[in-house]
Design a protein around this motif. Structure first.
Motif, PDB file in Angstrom:
ATOM      1  N   GLU A  67      -8.269  46.344 -21.380  1.00  0.00           N
ATOM      2  CA  GLU A  67      -7.328  46.076 -22.462  1.00  0.00           C
ATOM      3  C   GLU A  67      -5.987  46.732 -22.169  1.00  0.00           C
ATOM      4  O   GLU A  67      -5.922  47.803 -21.556  1.00  0.00           O
ATOM      5  N   GLY A  68      -4.924  46.086 -22.651  1.00  0.00           N
ATOM      6  CA  GLY A  68      -3.563  46.544 -22.405  1.00  0.00           C
ATOM      7  C   GLY A  68      -3.284  47.994 -22.752  1.00  0.00           C
ATOM      8  O   GLY A  68      -2.730  48.733 -21.932  1.00  0.00           O
ATOM      9  N   ARG A  93       1.592  40.900 -14.965  1.00  0.00           N
ATOM     10  CA  ARG A  93       1.609  39.614 -15.675  1.00  0.00           C
ATOM     11  C   ARG A  93       1.998  38.457 -14.747  1.00  0.00           C
ATOM     12  O   ARG A  93       1.666  37.319 -15.015  1.00  0.00           O
ATOM     13  N   VAL A 100      -3.927  37.333 -17.599  1.00  0.00           N
ATOM     14  CA  VAL A 100      -3.742  38.076 -18.838  1.00  0.00           C
ATOM     15  C   VAL A 100      -4.162  37.177 -19.994  1.00  0.00           C
ATOM     16  O   VAL A 100      -3.649  36.074 -20.149  1.00  0.00           O
ATOM     17  N   GLU A 101      -5.106  37.676 -20.769  1.00  0.00           N
ATOM     18  CA  GLU A 101      -5.597  36.947 -21.933  1.00  0.00           C
ATOM     19  C   GLU A 101      -4.986  37.570 -23.184  1.00  0.00           C
ATOM     20  O   GLU A 101      -5.085  38.777 -23.397  1.00  0.00           O
ATOM     21  N   SER A 102      -4.351  36.753 -23.998  1.00  0.00           N
ATOM     22  CA  SER A 102      -3.802  37.239 -25.261  1.00  0.00           C
ATOM     23  C   SER A 102      -4.885  37.185 -26.317  1.00  0.00           C
ATOM     24  O   SER A 102      -5.475  36.134 -26.558  1.00  0.00           O
ATOM     25  N   THR A 103      -5.174  38.326 -26.916  1.00  0.00           N
ATOM     26  CA  THR A 103      -6.153  38.386 -27.994  1.00  0.00           C
ATOM     27  C   THR A 103      -5.443  38.872 -29.254  1.00  0.00           C
ATOM     28  O   THR A 103      -4.284  39.286 -29.207  1.00  0.00           O
ATOM     29  N   PRO A 107      -3.540  42.479 -25.351  1.00  0.00           N
ATOM     30  CA  PRO A 107      -3.782  41.662 -24.162  1.00  0.00           C
ATOM     31  C   PRO A 107      -4.904  42.282 -23.323  1.00  0.00           C
ATOM     32  O   PRO A 107      -5.090  43.497 -23.326  1.00  0.00           O
ATOM     33  N   TYR A 109      -6.325  42.321 -19.384  1.00  0.00           N
ATOM     34  CA  TYR A 109      -5.999  42.032 -18.001  1.00  0.00           C
ATOM     35  C   TYR A 109      -7.303  41.827 -17.237  1.00  0.00           C
ATOM     36  O   TYR A 109      -8.156  42.715 -17.219  1.00  0.00           O
TER      37      TYR A 109
END
Length: 114
Positions: A67-68, A93, A100-103, A107, A109
């Protein structure tokens, strides 16, 4: 590296430009001062930057997914500061080895490898 901040009309601008040794030489040749008077941080920082980038990739690779906020905390310690950590996140990115998945929370990684 050159950072440009300001505004274009009402739009804020925050741009970072990375120059290689050839770009610095070209820039120096077109300035009204002697090239010897200009320091070239790209060449002196390149080995450190490359090692830091490889460590960053290794960190994500070993985690598989991270996680970011957790990645940011680890990169801050690794890079020695928040600004350098943020620059690494931006570089991640745009890296083909990372997705990178936006949740909803943060985000994530993901390591894709080669």
């Amino acid at each position: 590296m050159i950072r440009i901040r300001g505004k274009v009309g009402d739009w804020p601008v925050d741009l970072t430009v990375e120059l290689d040794a050839q770009d610095w030489a070209h820039l120096a040749a077109n300035l009204p001062v002697k090239a010897e008077e200009i320091s070239t941080p790209v060449t002196s920082e390149a080995p450190k930057t490359d090692a830091l980038w490889q460590s960053t990739l290794s960190l994500v690779s070993k985690a598989g997914s991270i996680e970011g906020p957790q990645l940011m905390a680890q990169l801050t310690g690794l890079a020695g500061g928040e600004l350098a950590a943020k620059q690494l996140l931006v570089r991640l990115r745009h890296c083909a080895q990372i997705r990178v998945e936006s949740t909803a929370d943060a985000p994530v990684y993901h390591w894709l490898g080669q």
